[in-house]
Design a protein around this motif. Sequence first.
Motif, mmCIF file in Angstrom:
data_model
loop_
_atom_site.group_PDB
_atom_site.id
_atom_site.type_symbol
_atom_site.label_atom_id
_atom_site.label_comp_id
_atom_site.label_asym_id
_atom_site.label_seq_id
_atom_site.Cartn_x
_atom_site.Cartn_y
_atom_site.Cartn_z
ATOM 1 N N HIS A 1 0.790 -1.233 0.000
ATOM 2 C CA HIS A 1 0.000 0.000 0.000
ATOM 3 C C HIS A 1 0.824 1.286 0.000
ATOM 4 N N THR A 2 1.698 1.415 0.990
ATOM 5 C CA THR A 2 2.325 2.702 1.284
ATOM 6 C C THR A 2 3.129 3.262 0.115
ATOM 7 N N LEU A 3 3.938 2.425 -0.547
ATOM 8 C CA LEU A 3 4.804 2.935 -1.616
ATOM 9 C C LEU A 3 4.000 3.625 -2.716
ATOM 10 N N ALA A 4 2.911 3.031 -3.143
ATOM 11 C CA ALA A 4 2.092 3.631 -4.206
ATOM 12 C C ALA A 4 1.438 4.929 -3.728
ATOM 13 N N ILE A 5 1.023 4.957 -2.473
ATOM 14 C CA ILE A 5 0.385 6.163 -1.940
ATOM 15 C C ILE A 5 1.419 7.274 -1.788
ATOM 16 N N PHE A 6 2.634 6.928 -1.318
ATOM 17 C CA PHE A 6 3.712 7.915 -1.268
ATOM 18 C C PHE A 6 3.875 8.591 -2.627
ATOM 19 N N ALA A 7 3.990 7.793 -3.678
ATOM 20 C CA ALA A 7 4.257 8.324 -5.020
ATOM 21 C C ALA A 7 3.180 9.318 -5.456
ATOM 22 N N ASP B 1 -5.249 10.686 2.885
ATOM 23 C CA ASP B 1 -5.569 9.927 1.670
ATOM 24 C C ASP B 1 -6.459 8.738 2.065
ATOM 25 N N PRO B 2 -7.610 8.585 1.434
ATOM 26 C CA PRO B 2 -8.525 7.509 1.819
ATOM 27 C C PRO B 2 -7.901 6.116 1.724
ATOM 28 N N ASP B 3 -7.038 5.899 0.742
ATOM 29 C CA ASP B 3 -6.385 4.587 0.629
ATOM 30 C C ASP B 3 -5.445 4.341 1.806
ATOM 31 N N TRP B 4 -4.725 5.398 2.249
ATOM 32 C CA TRP B 4 -3.852 5.249 3.410
ATOM 33 C C TRP B 4 -4.665 5.005 4.676
ATOM 34 N N VAL B 5 -5.719 5.768 4.869
ATOM 35 C CA VAL B 5 -6.556 5.616 6.057
ATOM 36 C C VAL B 5 -7.088 4.182 6.130
ATOM 37 N N ALA B 6 -7.551 3.658 4.998
ATOM 38 C CA ALA B 6 -8.081 2.288 4.960
ATOM 39 C C ALA B 6 -6.986 1.256 5.215
ATOM 40 N N ALA B 7 -5.820 1.424 4.571
ATOM 41 C CA ALA B 7 -4.714 0.466 4.741
ATOM 42 C C ALA B 7 -4.217 0.469 6.181
ATOM 43 N N ARG B 8 -4.088 1.638 6.744
ATOM 44 C CA ARG B 8 -3.609 1.721 8.136
ATOM 45 C C ARG B 8 -4.606 1.073 9.082
ATOM 46 N N SER B 9 -5.876 1.398 8.917
ATOM 47 C CA SER B 9 -6.912 0.824 9.789
ATOM 48 C C SER B 9 -6.933 -0.696 9.691
ATOM 49 N N ALA B 10 -6.891 -1.218 8.472
ATOM 50 C CA ALA B 10 -6.935 -2.670 8.281
ATOM 51 C C ALA B 10 -5.710 -3.361 8.872
ATOM 52 N N SER B 11 -4.549 -2.726 8.762
ATOM 53 C CA SER B 11 -3.317 -3.361 9.235
ATOM 54 C C SER B 11 -3.129 -3.239 10.743
ATOM 55 N N GLU B 12 -3.895 -2.368 11.387
ATOM 56 C CA GLU B 12 -3.710 -2.144 12.816
ATOM 57 C C GLU B 12 -4.893 -2.622 13.660
ATOM 58 N N VAL B 13 -5.627 -3.573 13.127
ATOM 59 C CA VAL B 13 -6.757 -4.136 13.877
ATOM 60 C C VAL B 13 -6.290 -4.696 15.214
ATOM 61 N N ASP B 14 -5.097 -5.302 15.228
ATOM 62 C CA ASP B 14 -4.553 -5.898 16.455
ATOM 63 C C ASP B 14 -3.521 -5.001 17.133
ATOM 64 N N GLY B 15 -3.530 -3.710 16.832
ATOM 65 C CA GLY B 15 -2.611 -2.770 17.465
ATOM 66 C C GLY B 15 -1.668 -2.132 16.468
ATOM 67 N N SER B 16 -1.046 -1.070 16.910
ATOM 68 C CA SER B 16 -0.130 -0.296 16.070
ATOM 69 C C SER B 16 1.047 -1.153 15.606
ATOM 70 N N LEU B 17 1.475 -0.948 14.367
ATOM 71 C CA LEU B 17 2.627 -1.669 13.833
ATOM 72 C C LEU B 17 3.936 -1.024 14.261
ATOM 73 N N THR B 18 3.886 0.221 14.730
ATOM 74 C CA THR B 18 5.114 0.920 15.109
ATOM 75 C C THR B 18 5.076 1.332 16.579
ATOM 76 N N ALA B 19 6.245 1.170 17.218
ATOM 77 C CA ALA B 19 6.396 1.630 18.593
ATOM 78 C C ALA B 19 6.895 3.069 18.613
ATOM 79 N N SER B 20 7.676 3.451 17.583
ATOM 80 C CA SER B 20 8.159 4.829 17.484
ATOM 81 C C SER B 20 8.536 5.132 16.042
ATOM 82 N N ILE B 21 8.482 6.428 15.716
ATOM 83 C CA ILE B 21 8.870 6.924 14.389
ATOM 84 C C ILE B 21 9.696 8.181 14.596
ATOM 85 N N GLU B 22 10.824 8.240 13.892
ATOM 86 C CA GLU B 22 11.699 9.409 13.946
ATOM 87 C C GLU B 22 11.942 9.874 12.513
#
Length: 109
Positions: free
Chosen positions: A25-31, A70-91
Motif C-alpha cells: 500500500h504505502t509505496l504507491a500512496i507515497f508516489a 488519503d482515503p487509501d492510506w486511512v483504509a490500509a492503516r486501519s486494516a493493518s492495525e486491527v490488532d494494534g499499532s505496527l510501530t512503537a516509534s517513528i523518527e
Amino acid sequence: MKFELRTYRASDGKMPALLARFTDHTLAIFARHGMHSVGYWLREDDPSVLVYLLWHEGDPAKNWSDFKVDPDWVAARSASEVDGSLTASIEATFLDPVEALAVGDLPTK
C-alpha cells in the motif's frame, strides 16, 4: 528537492506486517503525494528497526498532510492495525545534500 530519513521501530512481532503494508500500500500512496523512495533497510544490529530514505517533490509538510488523509492510506492503516499499532516509534530527519560530496555510481547490490 528535500530528503527525509525515517526510522521506525516496529512493535513487538509486527515487522513482517509493517513491511507488507509498505509493499502492498504505502509505496504507491507515497508516489501519489510526491514522496519517492530511495531505499529501505533493516538495522543489522536490531531487525526491529526499519530505516528508509525519501525524497520529496515540493513541500514535505504538505506531502505528509495530504498523505495522512488519503482515503487509501486511512483504509490500509486501519486494516493493518486491527490488532494494534505496527510501530512503537517513528523518527524523521530532513537532510540537505552537500553538492560537493555527491556520490556518483553507487553499486545496486
